[in-house]
Motif scaffolding. Structure first.
Motif, PDB file in Angstrom:
ATOM      1  N   ILE A  80       4.571  -6.301 -15.414  1.00 17.73           N
ATOM      2  CA  ILE A  80       5.817  -6.670 -14.726  1.00 17.73           C
ATOM      3  C   ILE A  80       6.981  -6.596 -15.723  1.00 17.73           C
ATOM      4  O   ILE A  80       6.895  -7.188 -16.808  1.00 17.73           O
ATOM      5  N   TYR A  81       8.033  -5.878 -15.351  1.00 20.48           N
ATOM      6  CA  TYR A  81       9.190  -5.705 -16.239  1.00 20.48           C
ATOM      7  C   TYR A  81      10.470  -6.055 -15.503  1.00 20.48           C
ATOM      8  O   TYR A  81      10.755  -5.480 -14.454  1.00 20.48           O
ATOM      9  N   ASP A  82      11.250  -6.977 -16.074  1.00 21.72           N
ATOM     10  CA  ASP A  82      12.467  -7.368 -15.355  1.00 21.72           C
ATOM     11  C   ASP A  82      13.625  -6.417 -15.601  1.00 21.72           C
ATOM     12  O   ASP A  82      14.613  -6.458 -14.877  1.00 21.72           O
ATOM     13  N   THR A 147      16.356 -11.995  -7.809  1.00 29.50           N
ATOM     14  CA  THR A 147      17.251 -11.038  -8.488  1.00 29.50           C
ATOM     15  C   THR A 147      18.454 -11.748  -9.119  1.00 29.50           C
ATOM     16  O   THR A 147      19.013 -12.687  -8.563  1.00 29.50           O
ATOM     17  N   ILE A 148      18.809 -11.279 -10.308  1.00 35.60           N
ATOM     18  CA  ILE A 148      20.020 -11.767 -10.995  1.00 35.60           C
ATOM     19  C   ILE A 148      20.801 -10.525 -11.462  1.00 35.60           C
ATOM     20  O   ILE A 148      20.787 -10.189 -12.648  1.00 35.60           O
ATOM     21  N   PRO A 149      21.443  -9.827 -10.507  1.00 36.12           N
ATOM     22  CA  PRO A 149      22.075  -8.554 -10.836  1.00 36.12           C
ATOM     23  C   PRO A 149      23.040  -8.641 -12.010  1.00 36.12           C
ATOM     24  O   PRO A 149      23.811  -9.583 -12.111  1.00 36.12           O
ATOM     25  N   TYR A 150      22.930  -7.648 -12.883  1.00 32.28           N
ATOM     26  CA  TYR A 150      23.768  -7.510 -14.075  1.00 32.28           C
ATOM     27  C   TYR A 150      23.529  -8.601 -15.118  1.00 32.28           C
ATOM     28  O   TYR A 150      24.349  -8.776 -16.016  1.00 32.28           O
ATOM     29  N   TYR A 157      15.840  -9.287 -12.744  1.00 28.79           N
ATOM     30  CA  TYR A 157      15.353 -10.375 -11.899  1.00 28.79           C
ATOM     31  C   TYR A 157      14.518 -11.320 -12.753  1.00 28.79           C
ATOM     32  O   TYR A 157      14.138 -10.969 -13.880  1.00 28.79           O
ATOM     33  N   VAL A 158      14.270 -12.518 -12.247  1.00 32.77           N
ATOM     34  CA  VAL A 158      13.401 -13.472 -12.939  1.00 32.77           C
ATOM     35  C   VAL A 158      12.132 -13.645 -12.110  1.00 32.77           C
ATOM     36  O   VAL A 158      12.096 -13.270 -10.928  1.00 32.77           O
ATOM     37  N   VAL A 159      11.106 -14.183 -12.742  1.00 29.35           N
ATOM     38  CA  VAL A 159       9.824 -14.396 -12.062  1.00 29.35           C
ATOM     39  C   VAL A 159       9.536 -15.891 -12.072  1.00 29.35           C
ATOM     40  O   VAL A 159       9.508 -16.510 -13.137  1.00 29.35           O
ATOM     41  N   PHE A 160       9.343 -16.458 -10.898  1.00 31.23           N
ATOM     42  CA  PHE A 160       8.985 -17.884 -10.821  1.00 31.23           C
ATOM     43  C   PHE A 160       7.535 -18.019 -10.382  1.00 31.23           C
ATOM     44  O   PHE A 160       7.104 -17.396  -9.412  1.00 31.23           O
ATOM     45  N   ASP A 161       6.793 -18.827 -11.141  1.00 28.21           N
ATOM     46  CA  ASP A 161       5.399 -19.108 -10.807  1.00 28.21           C
ATOM     47  C   ASP A 161       5.316 -20.541 -10.269  1.00 28.21           C
ATOM     48  O   ASP A 161       5.343 -21.490 -11.045  1.00 28.21           O
ATOM     49  N   GLY A 170      13.339 -13.557 -18.515  1.00 26.20           N
ATOM     50  CA  GLY A 170      13.818 -12.332 -19.162  1.00 26.20           C
ATOM     51  C   GLY A 170      14.845 -12.654 -20.232  1.00 26.20           C
ATOM     52  O   GLY A 170      14.657 -13.590 -21.024  1.00 26.20           O
ATOM     53  N   ASP A 171      15.963 -11.932 -20.233  1.00 28.42           N
ATOM     54  CA  ASP A 171      16.983 -12.175 -21.257  1.00 28.42           C
ATOM     55  C   ASP A 171      17.852 -13.400 -20.953  1.00 28.42           C
ATOM     56  O   ASP A 171      18.537 -13.915 -21.844  1.00 28.42           O
ATOM     57  N   MET A 172      17.843 -13.872 -19.703  1.00 29.38           N
ATOM     58  CA  MET A 172      18.595 -15.102 -19.396  1.00 29.38           C
ATOM     59  C   MET A 172      17.953 -16.269 -20.151  1.00 29.38           C
ATOM     60  O   MET A 172      16.731 -16.363 -20.239  1.00 29.38           O
TER      61      MET A 172
END
Ligand SMILES: [Fe+2]
Ligand SMILES: [Fe+2]
Length: 275
Positions: A80-82, A147-150, A157-161, A170-172
């Motif tokens: 999985i790649y954001d 999704t967190i565009p730009y 996008y981020v992944v929530f479990d 990701g980078d956020m």
């Protein structure tokens, strides 16, 4: 937060680290680099997924950590790649060689797919929109994509479990700095200190400026970050596992969110016209 920081005491950073509910940190301590990368592995039943697998030079260490969990790499069903940067995607061909699973899925946004294929990938792409913004393991456990565009790419996008209550961001909520521990919580006083422009507790060292500087440089604009924060605040996560820096507890992320909400000089917003 002190209890959260205490988690570092019993950790050997040269070994794989179990977070909770089958989630593992498979990154490594890189004392030379300010920009360390954090891939994460989720093992569920007889399959696993790898998030933001890492760069090509990082591949041997990441793969050793994956093997340390006892997982047979053939059981990895998805990567999985954001977004498409080399610090997370560079090792895709190496991972594909080791995993040797003809069913392996490359999960990303349609926008990122255009660029990721240039790493020389062979596996089939799966677009998060086509997946209904969810990944479902064979056991029924689900990961949610938001999704967190730009932030910082068009397709980010981020992944929530929901099971582990970890937000893979990701980078956020990342940072680059040489002072590092795997788990980090801002001091308790920070959550009630109001604005941190001047520390109300006279702390001589604070990691918050490093976090803010990272967002100012990596993210394209204040508007993009503020838009993302509105979406992320409502997610019931208890921990943030970002691609760079430390794993943060919820209250530390709330401190960071509050500071970023009042930042209006992110990305292009801080660029002065050339004289
Ligand atoms: Fe990036
Ligand atoms: Fe990154």
């Amino acid at each position: 937060m002190q209890a959260f920081n205490k988690r570092n005491d019993s950790i050997d950073f040269d070994r794989v680290v179990s977070l909770n509910n089958g989630v593992w940190w498979v990154g490594f301590q890189d004392k030379e680099s300010g920009l360390r990368c954090n891939p994460y592995l989720i093992i569920e039943g007889d399959e696993a997924v790898l998030l933001d697998g890492g760069s090509r030079p990082d591949f041997p260490v990441v793969m050793m950590k994956i093997l340390e969990t006892g997982l047979d790499p053939h059981k990895i069903s998805a990567l999985i790649y954001d977004h498409y940067d080399p610090d997370l995607c560079g090792s895709i061909p190496n991972l594909e060689d080791m995993i040797e699973n003809p069913e392996l899925k490359l999960v990303t946004s349609g926008f990122s797919q255009m660029f990721i294929r240039h790493y020389g990938t062979r596996s089939q792409f799966f677009n998060i929109a086509d997946m209904g913004y969810k990944f479902t393991f064979k056991t029924g456990r689900q990961l949610e994509f938001v999704t967190i565009p730009y932030c910082h790419n068009r397709g980010s996008y981020v992944v929530f479990d929901p099971q582990s209550k970890i937000l893979f961001s990701g980078d956020m909520f990342g940072t680059y700095e040489k002072v590092w521990t795997l788990f980090y919580g801002f001091p308790d006083e920070c959550s009630s200190a109001g604005s941190c422009v001047e520390c109300q507790n006279d702390k001589s060292f604070c990691r918050l400026p490093g976090y803010l500087d990272f967002h100012r440089k990596l993210m394209p604009s204040s508007k993009a970050v503020h838009f993302a924060l509105k979406k992320l605040k409502g997610i019931p996560f208890e921990m943030v596992a970002s691609q760079h820096g430390s794993i943060l507890d919820r209250s530390s992320v709330d401190v960071l969110i509050k500071e970023l909400e009042s930042c209006n000089d992110i990305g292009i917003d801080q660029v002065q016209p050339e004289e």
